[in-house]
Enzyme design. Sequence first.
Site, PDB file in Angstrom:
ATOM      1  N   ASP A 183       0.866  -1.176   0.000  1.00  0.00           N
ATOM      2  CA  ASP A 183       0.000   0.000   0.000  1.00  0.00           C
ATOM      3  C   ASP A 183       0.903   1.225   0.000  1.00  0.00           C
ATOM      4  OD1 ASP A 183      -2.287   1.831   0.504  1.00  0.00           O
ATOM      5  OD2 ASP A 183      -3.328  -0.040   0.954  1.00  0.00           O
ATOM      6  N   HIS A 256      -2.877   3.290  -4.562  1.00  0.00           N
ATOM      7  CA  HIS A 256      -2.252   2.856  -3.302  1.00  0.00           C
ATOM      8  C   HIS A 256      -0.846   2.313  -3.564  1.00  0.00           C
ATOM      9  CE1 HIS A 256      -5.582   3.674  -0.636  1.00  0.00           C
ATOM     10  NE2 HIS A 256      -6.413   3.075  -1.467  1.00  0.00           N
ATOM     11  N   GLU A 319      -9.751   2.850  -5.261  1.00  0.00           N
ATOM     12  CA  GLU A 319      -9.333   4.207  -4.925  1.00  0.00           C
ATOM     13  C   GLU A 319      -8.118   4.692  -5.735  1.00  0.00           C
ATOM     14  OE1 GLU A 319     -10.906   4.412  -0.353  1.00  0.00           O
ATOM     15  OE2 GLU A 319      -8.910   3.594  -0.618  1.00  0.00           O
TER      16      GLU A 319
HETATM   17  C1  ACM Z   1     -10.804  -0.305   0.607  1.00  0.00           C
HETATM   18  O1  ACM Z   1     -11.255  -0.256   1.753  1.00  0.00           O
HETATM   19  N1  ACM Z   1     -10.271   0.764   0.060  1.00  0.00           N
HETATM   20  C2  ACM Z   1     -10.875  -1.517  -0.192  1.00  0.00           C
END
Ligand code: ACM
Length: 753
Positions: A183, A256, A319
Amino acid sequence: MNKFLLGALSCLLTVASFCQTNILPTPSFVELTNEEFILEEHRVTIPTHVFTREQFAVLEAYYKAVRVVLEETDSDPMVSFSYRKHLLPEAYGIEIGDKIEIAHNTDVGQFYGMISLIQLIDYSADAKKNCFPKGRIEDAPKFEWRGLHLDVSRHFFSVDEVKSFIETMATYKFNTFHWHLTDDQGWRIEIKKYPKLTKIGGFRDSTVIGHYNDSPRKYDQNNYGGFYTQEDIKEVVAFAKEMHINVVPEIEMPGHSRAALAAYPELSCTGEQQGVPGLWGIFDDIYCSKEESIVFLQDVLGEVLELFPSEYIHIGGDEAPKTRWNECSQCQKVIKENDLHDSHELQSYFIKRMDQFLTEKGRKLIGWDEILEGGLSPNAAVMSWRGEAGGIEAAKQGHFVVMSPTSYCYFDYYQSSHDSEPLAIGGFLPLEKVYQYNPIPEDLSEEEAKFILGGQANVWTEYIPEYYLVEYMTYPRALALMQGLWCQNKPSYSEFLKVYLNYHEDNLSVRGVNRSISLHIPEHHVDRMEGGVSYKWFSVDTTATFRIWEYSDAPETTLHELKNGDSIPIMRGHDRSTFLLKLDADNSANYVAKGSDILGAEVYMNPPPHEKYNHNGSLNLVDGIHGFKRWKGDEWLGFNDKKIELTVTLEEVATIDSLTIGFLNQNGSWIYLPEQFNVKISEDGEEWTALLNYELDDEEKLIVRPGLNVSAVNASAKHVKFEVIPLEKIPEGNVGAGYTPWTFIDEIQIFTR
Ligand code: ACM
Ligand code: ZN
């Protein structure tokens, strides 16, 4: 299925049998008698070589927790194992007569049988602890994907901690461990071809302190990080296999990815060298969609496939802002060359390239529900987290789905609104709510529902810096979730709770699992009554007594002892003094009921609070309870308006001495002190005079409660109106700038002469 149905029927009809046990998840079919199988010397013997050394060690420790010795022997073992062709792979049966027989189809069934067997020993304080009831159990799971996820990027957990997480999962029949390995805040898996991923991407030099929403934000300056070598990964995967748990690795893309881009900035759109961030959130810098990034990620996945035998490989996909892609000439070139419409289709293209790669290698791609945007890759499965809509859509399109909606499955949310909870990301997900979860959404047909593989809870660790807190956030909620994943006929929440409290709460503790005790925190209820309010407390411990200390300005302190659900009245204007209730069972909460002259009075709110923050309506403002908790707590009413009027009526015309109103000041959450409030008074409710106008300064304090003494003027009134004027807009330079701020109010109080 028919067999289970028949079984359930006979369970009802057989007089000398019972079907309640302490086994969790609750088995499909149980028929036990009052006859006992006595354990000589608290000892259970099984044949040698049924279990591997590691499996035996885990079972042995599990049995030891209830003071039963587990031993292997070749001479007439107490338990025998028999293969049954007709059983499903994870099913098992237990038959206890003069001997014990565990029926199974695979070694998973053998393991699950042993786990359930020991839970048949009644562990309650007054029970005999050396016998099994005779009878029969048949059991099989409802869903094939019973998962827990752990984020090791935001905070890193050692190999031993991860193995411990897996071991506890196995004892509750979870079979999937989703390992969130990369991440923004840290890359945690050694990739031989790209050593900088862990050397640089595995460490950050600062981390935000407190909550993301705190304003101003503060950071520590500590070097923080770590990673797993490929040997570590092999060790974890091998251990998980012994525990019958499949490890699904997650390599996040295209978003991420800041930790990877800190190591290889040339893979971003701008090429700018940035560090590994110590702040949580969503970042604009993501992998550029150019060919080099695709090749890089396929190389990474190549090494990942060598380490993880899992059929499914998780590629994230959530995201990913398209800000950089929209401005990047290389990304625009990819769009053009591939006849794509926009950057959403570019995301779909990106994921499809991974899907092709994984499919060629004989694996399957799974990603968060954003991978639906711009068209889903042909072989992809979806993990639905933003509610259930993504999962529903994917299932309707004939793709496999794992359900993990935030509202039921995000174990980084608070488990109670009590002040004693460790800092969490937000949200509210108590045990009972998790228990209600059913992974099959109502709007799927029976055919479509077959695409739901199961469900999973996610443990994101922005606010979980230590392993003991991972356990705290996971248990007992994982047990509640598992009921929905395992049980063909899920028992009621109260039946589950009884079993949990009777056996598993203590069992987890004895096994060293730091389960939360949030469910024991008494809930309080306030009601209006003639002349004031009444409080009562409820606890899951129905025999609990609450010792409540009443402090006041009077010399003596009064002790009240209340039973579960008993109520205690607090009268308006009580001694004109503070009436502080301190609940013995609840060591941090003080229920401050100041004997105000409007305790429990009617309040007219114009406009009413926002529906999200309207717990208990206007009573909340005059219930005597100050909003001492975090703002997710129930004590604050939230308004999102340009002007708020709160009008309260006294019992009779009286002269006001002083008054207060309490505001919350938490700018990171868009909650601001109002600019001003005015108080107007009236004797008849028609003609109003201004009593005071009060301007609030910029305050550092979280809660501002001005005490306003008006005894110098003659403030004779029956009706009092608080007129609250929020700031027009959130000021520039702050989160939410330009929007109407929230105004949170917990209490108004008026003291008369
Ligand atoms: C997430 O909680 N962004 C998968
Ligand atoms: Zn680009």
